[in-house]
Each structure stands twice: as structure tokens, then as C-alpha cells.
Design an enzyme around this catalytic site. Structure first.
Site, PDB file in Angstrom:
ATOM      1  N   ASP A  45      -7.598 -16.208  -0.542  1.00  0.00           N
ATOM      2  CA  ASP A  45      -6.401 -16.607   0.191  1.00  0.00           C
ATOM      3  C   ASP A  45      -6.477 -18.002   0.801  1.00  0.00           C
ATOM      4  OD1 ASP A  45      -4.785 -14.332  -0.211  1.00  0.00           O
ATOM      5  OD2 ASP A  45      -5.930 -13.223   1.290  1.00  0.00           O
TER       6      ASP A  45
ATOM      7  N   ASP B 194      -1.768 -11.336  -6.923  1.00  0.00           N
ATOM      8  CA  ASP B 194      -1.499 -12.400  -5.958  1.00  0.00           C
ATOM      9  C   ASP B 194      -2.355 -13.638  -6.216  1.00  0.00           C
ATOM     10  OD1 ASP B 194      -1.456  -9.653  -5.107  1.00  0.00           O
ATOM     11  OD2 ASP B 194      -0.873 -10.275  -3.097  1.00  0.00           O
TER      12      ASP B 194
ATOM     13  N   THR C  80      -3.409   0.028  -7.662  1.00  0.00           N
ATOM     14  CA  THR C  80      -2.613  -0.698  -6.689  1.00  0.00           C
ATOM     15  C   THR C  80      -3.214  -0.558  -5.301  1.00  0.00           C
ATOM     16  OG1 THR C  80      -0.356  -1.104  -5.899  1.00  0.00           O
ATOM     17  CG2 THR C  80      -1.041   1.194  -6.066  1.00  0.00           C
TER      18      THR C  80
ATOM     19  N   ARG D 245       6.891  -7.628  -5.184  1.00  0.00           N
ATOM     20  CA  ARG D 245       6.326  -8.955  -4.920  1.00  0.00           C
ATOM     21  C   ARG D 245       5.224  -9.281  -5.921  1.00  0.00           C
ATOM     22  NH1 ARG D 245       5.804  -8.433   0.139  1.00  0.00           N
ATOM     23  NH2 ARG D 245       3.546  -8.183   0.377  1.00  0.00           N
TER      24      ARG D 245
ATOM     25  N   TRP E 217       4.837 -12.680  -7.922  1.00  0.00           N
ATOM     26  CA  TRP E 217       3.620 -13.512  -7.980  1.00  0.00           C
ATOM     27  C   TRP E 217       3.291 -13.879  -9.419  1.00  0.00           C
ATOM     28  CZ3 TRP E 217       3.651 -14.996  -3.404  1.00  0.00           C
ATOM     29  CH2 TRP E 217       3.317 -14.272  -2.260  1.00  0.00           C
TER      30      TRP E 217
END
Length: 400
Positions: free
Chosen positions: A116, A174, A234, A246, A250
Site C-alpha cells: 500500500d 488491489d 476473497t 471495487r 481496481w
């Protein structure tokens, strides 16, 4: 106190005057101008209200604001929103605030335990450098990129997302978003190995994350020693086999961006296939703001509609506008993105000036399965909404 009051009155005057002039503008752009004025007001008020290093993330059920500290994966979005706000309005006060909120994140350059750092640094420092070309932002960007690259495994062919001990080598969809940080850093710091890692990650993700209909799993867990897939599932969607909204956004954004950086036709084909899955999905609501997972049973139930996710819609809109510039006939992507932006800019989703704890958008979902941030503002919804508006303005040649 007097300084803040004066600023408040100045912003209010600008907003009132701008609304008074709306009737003289192109009627088809009234929604855009109105949104821009709301953005101008809300971001200025947010910058006065919140403190650097403790950025607004969302609103708790009791009405208090959830703040993002220096280790929070979302902490780069508010500074990035201020930078985009500056570009959309030309207000130098927003640029000054953006710099202050960005530089407060300097210590993130030392974080090594998550992918991140791309969201955290590239959305803040990356936009800061793109806009200002001030070299003060480069050291943090260089260190963060090196730490992100260090998470790449040639054996697995991906960048590790999390260091959770109950998983082996987890990679989430992501992670595609943070490849942009590596592509940019490869050029900025003469690190061609960063491009190799990003390309390899994207290709491995095509192989293992996507189903035949081009929907994506959220999570793939690998064996670090062999690169073998151990499990697909998931951490976000309603089931392991569902299409978490989402997550699909992504993927669309990620492969569009990968193609823009490499011109590899496999990435463009993947982006267009994901776009088709999203745009033609039978459970996409009429206003094109998806519910939090396409496979929830009440996705289109008007009596008990599942929570919408404005953050997914904002990411989709931004990605489609970018994709429209990569293909010969991008009109269908522009038109779809425009519909999303008009919905997000309506009273249903866009906050009124002074409301919503000074966030822009309402009705997003963070992590439904964990009862976290459901039907609330989210900082990354605002960020990608602003980015999409900026891209729309560029494509439509709207004077700002």
C-alpha cells in the site's frame, strides 16, 4: 479565528458568484460546474478542519470522523485530493494545504510491510511532484519505491500484498493499482528492474486472478517456494467466487494504466474485457453506481437495495476515461464514464456544501463483511472522483 472566518467568507462568495453564472454556461456542463464549486468549498473547509498526519478517512456510524494515521493504507488520498482540487479550481490555497498535508507523510518512506505504499506515497507525493516538479518530494518517492520493489518475488512473479501470518504469499487485485508507482519510478530513478517487476506482476495476475468471464478473484495465495497457487478467494466479496465491485474497478484501472505505460496489447485486451464485464453486467443499477458486490442477491431490489459503492464507481469512471484515450473509438467509454460522473455529481451522491464532514461523496462501502465503513464517505472515493473529473475536463476541453 478571524483568518479562518475571512477565508470561509471568501470561499462562500466565490461559490455564490459561480452558481449565479451557471445559467450563462453550456447547459450540458451545469452539473460539472456545480460539482466543481462544491469541491472547492468542501476541500477548503476540510483543510481547515483536519490536521496533517491525521487525515480524514471516513465517517463512523456515530457521526465522528475516522482519521487515517501514518500507517493507514488510505492516508495518501486526502493530500492527493487537495492536489487534484487545486488543479480543478486553480485555488493556490489548496496547493499550499496540499503541500503541508503531503510533507507530513514523510516517514511512510520507511514502511516495508505492505504494497500500500503505492497508495500512500504515489497519490500524495507523486501528484505533488507531477504538479510542482519540486525535488523536495523525490527522496520519499525513491525510498518508497525501493521498498515496494523489495516485495517482488521472481519465483511467484508478483509483489506480495500483505504480511499476514495466516496466509502464505497473498496477492490481492488491489495491488494492480500500485504498479503505476513502479512504472513511474523506473523512469524517474533509472530503475528498469522496476518495470520488469510491474510487467511480471500484471501478467501473473492475468493468469491467476481472472475467471473466464473476466471477473476477478480478490485474493490469490501462493506458495513462496514454488510459486504454485494454493487458494483463490476473497477478503472482501460476498463469496470466494463473487465479483466484488471495487475489485473489478481496481483491475480495470490497473490494466488500462499498464497498457498506457508499456503498450503491451495483452494489457489493453484485458482492460477492454474487464470493461465489458462491468458495463454489460445485468446487475448494474440504472445510475451505474454498483452495489458493493455484483453477486449480492438484492443488487437490484428496489425495496431492500444492497449498499452502493461510490468508490467503485469513481475508480471505474476514471479508468474508462483513461481507456478511451488508448483505443481508436473510445466514445462508448467516455459516454459511460460521463453517466457515472453525472450520477456521482447529483444530490443523491454529492454532498451539499458544509455537510458530510466536508467529504465530497456519500454512499461508499469499505469492507462490508467486517461491518466496516458501510454507506459512508471514503477518502479514496473522493480521490478517484476528482481524478475522473480532471480527466473528463481534459477530454472535453473544459476551461478551468
Amino acid at each position: 479565528m478571524k483568518k479562518k472566518l475571512s477565508l470561509f467568507l471568501a470561499i462562500s462568495a466565490i461559490t455564490i458568484n459561480s452558481f449565479a453564472n451557471l445559467k450563462q454556461e453550456d447547459p450540458s456542463l451545469v452539473w460539472f460546474k456545480k460539482a466543481t464549486q462544491t469541491i472547492h468549498f468542501q476541500l477548503n473547509k476540510a483543510a481547515q478542519t483536519y490536521q496533517p498526519g491525521k487525515n480524514p478517512r471516513s465517517v463512523n456510524p456515530n457521526g465522528t470522523v475516522r482519521l487515517a494515521g501514518l500507517t493507514d493504507w488510505t492516508t495518501g488520498f486526502f493530500p492527493g485530493s487537495l492536489w487534484y482540487g487545486y488543479e480543478l479550481t486553480g485555488d493556490k490555497i489548496l496547493a499550499d494545504e496540499a503541500k503541508k498535508f503531503t510533507l507530513a507523510l514523510d516517514s511512510i518512506r520507511n514502511i516495508k510491510n505492505t504494497h500500500d505504499v503505492g497508495f500512500m506515497l504515489y497519490c500524495s507525493y507523486g501528484n505533488a511532484y507531477r504538479i510542482t516538479h519540486d525535488k523536495i518530494y523525490l527522496p520519499a518517492l525513491a525510498d518508497g519505491a525501493a521498498n515496494l520493489y523489495a516485495r517482488f518475488s521472481p519465483t511467484v512473479g508478483t509483489i506480495r500484498s500483505w504480511d499476514f501470518t495466516w496466509l502464505h504469499y497473498p496477492v490481492i487485485i488491489d495491488n494492480m493499482m500500485n504498479l503505476e508507482y513502479l512504472y513511474w519510478s523506473a523512469n524517474a530513478f533509472n530503475k528498469p528492474e522496476y518495470t520488469t517487476a510491474a510487467n511480471t506482476h500484471a501478467l501473473t495476475t492475468i493468469k491467476n486472478h481472472f475467471r473466464k468471464d473476466y471477473s476477478s478473484y480478490h485474493l490469490v495465495d501462493y506458495d513462496l517456494k514454488t510459486g504454485k497457487v494454493l487458494r483463490k478467494g476473497t477478503h472482501q466479496g460476498v463469496t470466494d467466487e463473487s465479483a466484488w465491485a471495487r475489485g473489478q474497478a481496481w483491475g480495470l484501472y490497473g490494466y488500462t494504466m499498464c497498457y498506457a505505460n508499456t503498450k503491451n496489447p495483452r494489457f489493453l485486451q484485458q482492460a477492454e474485457n474487464i470493461a465489458s464485464f462491468i458495463m454489460n453486467h445485468p446487475r448494474m443499477p440504472k445510475d451505474k453506481i454498483p452495489v458493493w458486490d455484483f453477486d449480492v442477491h438484492n443488487a437490484l431490489d428496489t425495496d431492500a437495495l444492497a449498499p452502493r459503492d461510490a468508490s467503485a464507481a469513481a475508480v471505474i469512471a476514471s479508468a474508462l476515461l483513461d481507456l478511451s484515450t488508448q483505443v481508436k473509438d473510445g466514445k462508448k467509454y467516455i459516454d459511460y464514464a460521463e453517466d457515472i460522473l453525472k450520477s456521482l455529481s447529483s444530490d443523491t451522491y454529492l454532498a451539499k456544501p458544509g455537510e458530510n464532514s466536508f467529504f465530497l461523496l456519500k454512499h461508499s462501502v469499505g469492507a462490508f463483511l467486517y461491518n466496516s465503513e458501510i454507506d459512508t464517505p471514503l477518502d479514496y472515493a473522493d480521490y478517484y472522483y476528482l481524478e475522473a473529473l480532471k480527466r473528463y475536463a481534459a477530454l472535453k476541453k473544459i476551461e478551468i
